[in-house]
Design an enzyme around this catalytic site. Structure first.
Site, PDB file in Angstrom:
ATOM      1  N   TYR A 129     -15.256   3.746 123.779  1.00 35.53           N
ATOM      2  CA  TYR A 129     -15.065   4.705 124.891  1.00 35.53           C
ATOM      3  C   TYR A 129     -14.038   5.785 124.554  1.00 35.53           C
ATOM      4  O   TYR A 129     -14.303   6.971 124.742  1.00 35.53           O
ATOM      5  CB  TYR A 129     -14.611   4.020 126.182  1.00 35.53           C
ATOM      6  CG  TYR A 129     -15.655   3.213 126.922  1.00 35.53           C
ATOM      7  CD1 TYR A 129     -16.990   3.189 126.527  1.00 35.53           C
ATOM      8  CD2 TYR A 129     -15.288   2.471 128.041  1.00 35.53           C
ATOM      9  CE1 TYR A 129     -17.921   2.426 127.217  1.00 35.53           C
ATOM     10  CE2 TYR A 129     -16.219   1.710 128.734  1.00 35.53           C
ATOM     11  CZ  TYR A 129     -17.533   1.696 128.322  1.00 35.53           C
ATOM     12  OH  TYR A 129     -18.433   0.944 129.014  1.00 35.53           O
ATOM     13  N   HIS A 186     -22.890  -2.504 138.987  1.00 43.41           N
ATOM     14  CA  HIS A 186     -24.243  -2.339 139.537  1.00 43.41           C
ATOM     15  C   HIS A 186     -24.478  -3.136 140.818  1.00 43.41           C
ATOM     16  O   HIS A 186     -25.408  -2.856 141.555  1.00 43.41           O
ATOM     17  CB  HIS A 186     -25.316  -2.598 138.466  1.00 43.41           C
ATOM     18  CG  HIS A 186     -25.620  -4.043 138.215  1.00 43.41           C
ATOM     19  ND1 HIS A 186     -24.831  -4.837 137.429  1.00 43.41           N
ATOM     20  CD2 HIS A 186     -26.640  -4.829 138.634  1.00 43.41           C
ATOM     21  CE1 HIS A 186     -25.354  -6.051 137.387  1.00 43.41           C
ATOM     22  NE2 HIS A 186     -26.449  -6.075 138.112  1.00 43.41           N
ATOM     23  N   TYR A 187     -23.586  -4.094 141.131  1.00 43.88           N
ATOM     24  CA  TYR A 187     -23.739  -4.795 142.409  1.00 43.88           C
ATOM     25  C   TYR A 187     -23.572  -3.839 143.595  1.00 43.88           C
ATOM     26  O   TYR A 187     -24.135  -4.043 144.655  1.00 43.88           O
ATOM     27  CB  TYR A 187     -22.793  -6.005 142.485  1.00 43.88           C
ATOM     28  CG  TYR A 187     -23.555  -7.232 142.048  1.00 43.88           C
ATOM     29  CD1 TYR A 187     -24.114  -7.268 140.772  1.00 43.88           C
ATOM     30  CD2 TYR A 187     -23.804  -8.292 142.901  1.00 43.88           C
ATOM     31  CE1 TYR A 187     -24.889  -8.338 140.365  1.00 43.88           C
ATOM     32  CE2 TYR A 187     -24.583  -9.372 142.510  1.00 43.88           C
ATOM     33  CZ  TYR A 187     -25.122  -9.384 141.241  1.00 43.88           C
ATOM     34  OH  TYR A 187     -25.915 -10.431 140.854  1.00 43.88           O
ATOM     35  N   LEU A 188     -22.818  -2.778 143.390  1.00 42.35           N
ATOM     36  CA  LEU A 188     -22.618  -1.816 144.481  1.00 42.35           C
ATOM     37  C   LEU A 188     -23.872  -0.979 144.730  1.00 42.35           C
ATOM     38  O   LEU A 188     -23.940  -0.231 145.698  1.00 42.35           O
ATOM     39  CB  LEU A 188     -21.428  -0.906 144.169  1.00 42.35           C
ATOM     40  CG  LEU A 188     -20.077  -1.617 144.182  1.00 42.35           C
ATOM     41  CD1 LEU A 188     -18.964  -0.665 143.784  1.00 42.35           C
ATOM     42  CD2 LEU A 188     -19.795  -2.214 145.556  1.00 42.35           C
ATOM     43  N   HIS A 248     -18.322  -7.980 140.024  1.00 41.73           N
ATOM     44  CA  HIS A 248     -19.396  -8.019 141.020  1.00 41.73           C
ATOM     45  C   HIS A 248     -18.987  -8.764 142.303  1.00 41.73           C
ATOM     46  O   HIS A 248     -19.117  -8.236 143.402  1.00 41.73           O
ATOM     47  CB  HIS A 248     -20.648  -8.688 140.449  1.00 41.73           C
ATOM     48  CG  HIS A 248     -21.170  -8.040 139.194  1.00 41.73           C
ATOM     49  ND1 HIS A 248     -21.045  -6.698 138.934  1.00 41.73           N
ATOM     50  CD2 HIS A 248     -21.840  -8.553 138.126  1.00 41.73           C
ATOM     51  CE1 HIS A 248     -21.618  -6.418 137.765  1.00 41.73           C
ATOM     52  NE2 HIS A 248     -22.102  -7.529 137.257  1.00 41.73           N
ATOM     53  N   TYR A 376     -29.848 -13.774 157.533  1.00 40.07           N
ATOM     54  CA  TYR A 376     -30.194 -14.723 158.587  1.00 40.07           C
ATOM     55  C   TYR A 376     -28.970 -15.407 159.150  1.00 40.07           C
ATOM     56  O   TYR A 376     -27.909 -15.451 158.533  1.00 40.07           O
ATOM     57  CB  TYR A 376     -31.255 -15.733 158.128  1.00 40.07           C
ATOM     58  CG  TYR A 376     -30.893 -16.582 156.937  1.00 40.07           C
ATOM     59  CD1 TYR A 376     -31.117 -16.146 155.649  1.00 40.07           C
ATOM     60  CD2 TYR A 376     -30.344 -17.856 157.117  1.00 40.07           C
ATOM     61  CE1 TYR A 376     -30.812 -16.942 154.556  1.00 40.07           C
ATOM     62  CE2 TYR A 376     -30.044 -18.661 156.028  1.00 40.07           C
ATOM     63  CZ  TYR A 376     -30.270 -18.195 154.755  1.00 40.07           C
ATOM     64  OH  TYR A 376     -29.959 -18.988 153.682  1.00 40.07           O
TER      65      TYR A 376
HETATM   66  C1  BG6 Z   1     -24.327  -8.352 134.415  1.00 38.39           C
HETATM   67  C2  BG6 Z   1     -23.796  -9.499 133.613  1.00 38.39           C
HETATM   68  O1  BG6 Z   1     -23.297  -7.499 134.789  1.00 38.39           O
HETATM   69  O2  BG6 Z   1     -24.984  -8.845 135.555  1.00 38.39           O
HETATM   70  C3  BG6 Z   1     -24.900 -10.481 133.257  1.00 38.39           C
HETATM   71  O3  BG6 Z   1     -23.191  -9.012 132.434  1.00 38.39           O
HETATM   72  C4  BG6 Z   1     -25.685 -10.886 134.472  1.00 38.39           C
HETATM   73  O4  BG6 Z   1     -24.366 -11.626 132.621  1.00 38.39           O
HETATM   74  C5  BG6 Z   1     -26.093  -9.672 135.287  1.00 38.39           C
HETATM   75  O5  BG6 Z   1     -26.830 -11.596 134.039  1.00 38.39           O
HETATM   76  C6  BG6 Z   1     -26.701 -10.093 136.605  1.00 38.39           C
HETATM   77  O6  BG6 Z   1     -27.206  -8.982 137.271  1.00 38.39           O
HETATM   78  P1  BG6 Z   1     -28.308  -9.160 138.391  1.00 38.39           P
HETATM   79  O7  BG6 Z   1     -28.481  -7.807 138.947  1.00 38.39           O
HETATM   80  O8  BG6 Z   1     -29.530  -9.702 137.702  1.00 38.39           O
HETATM   81  O9  BG6 Z   1     -27.773 -10.158 139.355  1.00 38.39           O
END
Ligand code: BG6
Length: 482
Positions: A129, A186-188, A248, A376
């Site tokens: 980076y 990416h959870y957001l 996450h 639910y």
């Molecule tokens: C990633 C992790 O950030 O998220 C992985 O590095 C994991 O280990 C993945 O499998 C899970 O993402 P999702 O969207 O499939 O729950």
């Protein structure tokens, strides 16, 4: 929306993340008209010396989209937007060439009134980076007189602990301003994570109940039913806490626990998230259970004596007026019995229960992030029939049933669109990142020093029994079917 030419540069273009996530997300956006071919050009950059067509062929197989009526035709058109430039990540030459190629595109595509936008997506390991950011800053910034911007998108892991993350943040911070930096979690970008704000603050039901007077505990759970196959080398260096929990699950915790923001402005929301993180108390050793699935070390890239956890249950405690005394149980594991991510808010028992129904389970509010998004509520109702008996049932909002014709966007698709639009709400701010590392660094150091051991568990199980015991001790009551 802004117009003018847009150059999207995927650095690390031949790597796994680019192939599996970045290009497919761009393709979804393309199919929906968000990347108009008369404005957009995509550049792949990596060290491998391959031709444009070779890169296109590598990506093609990953371009599937239910957003398009004729996906294979669209895929061919999309691939024509991609050009490949090869170069190293720390030498001027490659970046000068890249800049030249971008400029060519800008001259050919730009209309007089448009601006030039350059989006650099770093699908790269964080070790490069700093040098890549230096090169972009030096050679590849948008120079157009017509305005526009340069933004960079970075992926986790942002460092390994507080010091390394802060060092990385300072190095990047010297080159780019915070509004130019998009740190992806990416959870957001997941539909039901984005729904949390709406659920909490647009529903009268929850306002008076969402606190320590009514909620007994909150579980945030991530399970995967596969191991670290093919990623053992990366994973062993990081472990499940850095891979999933510190980012996450902690982001989800923030959205569950934060106070109402002043408005929906990204800065207002992120201010509230930081406050929650700063209120988290140090984690106690006895409130963490670590596990490692049997067979993990068979991976040739994993050292024989690795203590890296592939499973962890950690209890976080938030020291504020709303949450004092309510454990937030964060649990994540690889190679478990199912693939699921969900939030379970478990309410306290009804005082003075006249139905003696407590044994059937508590009220629970569940948000299932995946698979099959659902919201639910578990509640007690009268068992239909002549007898006055009770049963636990559900008010169920299952997305598949309710929104049959709606396609739920992929997390990356949504987040990349946000980066183009300049919306930082769903990205991690520097102070948020710092506060997140502050919470986990002492525990991570104890694990790295071998002071805390991972307990072996069978692949396909629920993880170590000690973790269930810890959750139960914290007050979590396991309900039927879970
Ligand atoms: C990633 C992790 O950030 O998220 C992985 O590095 C994991 O280990 C993945 O499998 C899970 O993402 P999702 O969207 O499939 O729950």
């Amino acid at each position: 929306p802004e117009t003018g030419c847009l150059s999207i540069i995927v650095l690390g273009a031949s790597g796994d993340l680019a192939k599996k996530k970045t290009f497919p997300a761009l393709f979804h956006l393309y199919c929906q008209g968000f990347l108009p071919p008369d404005e957009v050009h995509i550049f792949g950059y990596a060290r491998t010396k391959i031709s444009d067509d070779e890169l296109r062929n590598r990506i093609r197989g990953y371009l599937v989209s239910n957003r398009s009526a004729s996906p294979s035709e669209d895929a061919s058109k999309f691939l024509q937007l991609i050009k490949y430039v090869s170069g190293s990540y720390d030498a001027a030459e490659g970046f000068q060439l890249l800049d030249k190629e971008i400029a060519k595109h800008e001259i050919s595509k730009n209309s007089q009134e448009g601006s030039c936008r350059r989006l650099f997506y770093l699908a790269l390991p964080p070790s490069v980076y700093p040098s890549v950011c230096r090169m972009i800053r030096k050679y590849c910034m948008n120079k157009s007189d017509l305005g526009g911007w340069t933004r960079i998108v970075v992926e986790k892991p942002f460092g390994k602990d507080l010091d390394s993350a802060e060092q990385l943040s300072s190095q990047i911070g010297e080159l780019f301003d915070e509004p130019q930096i998009y740190r992806i979690d990416h959870y957001l970008g997941k539909e039901l994570v984005q729904n949390l704000l709406v659920l909490r603050f647009a529903n009268r039901f929850f306002l008076p109940l969402w606190n320590r007077d009514n909620i007994d505990n909150v579980q945030i759970v991530f399970r995967e039913d596969f191991g670290t196959e093919g990623r053992g080398g990366y994973f062993d260096e990081y472990g499940i806490i850095r891979d999933i929990i510190q980012n996450h699950l902690l982001q989800v915790l923030c959205l569950v626990a934060m106070e109402k923001p002043v408005s929906l402005k990204p800065e207002h929301i992120r201010d509230e998230k930081v406050k929650v993180l700063r209120s988290v108390l140090p984690i106690k050793d006895e409130e963490a259970v670590l596990g490692q699935y049997e067979g993990y070390r068979d991976d040739p890239t994993v050292p024989d004596h690795s203590n890296t956890p592939t499973f962890a249950t950690v209890i976080l405690r938030i020291h504020n007026e709303r949450w004092e005394g309510v454990p937030f149980i964060l649990k994540a594991g690889k190679a478990l019995n199912s693939r699921k991510a969900e939030i379970r808010v478990q309410f306290k028992e009804v005082p003075g229960d006249i139905f003696k129904c407590q044994k059937q389970g508590r009220n629970e509010f569940v948000i299932r992030l995946q698979p099959s998004e659902a919201i639910y509520m578990k509640l007690t109702v009268k068992q239909p029939g002549l007898e006055m008996s009770t049963v636990q049932s559900e008010l169920d909002l299952s997305y598949r049933q309710r929104y049959q014709n709606v396609i739920i966007p992929e997390a990356y698709e949504r987040l990349i669109l946000d980066t183009i639009r300049g919306d930082q709400q769903h990205f991690v701010r520097r102070d948020e990142l710092k506060a997140a590392w502050q919470i986990f660094t002492p525990l991570l150091h104890r694990i790295d020093n071998g002071e805390m051991k991972s307990i072996p568990y069978k692949p396909g199980s629920r993880g170590p029994a000690e973790a269930d015991e810890l959750s139960a001790k914290a007050g979590y009551v396991q309900t039927h079917g879970y």
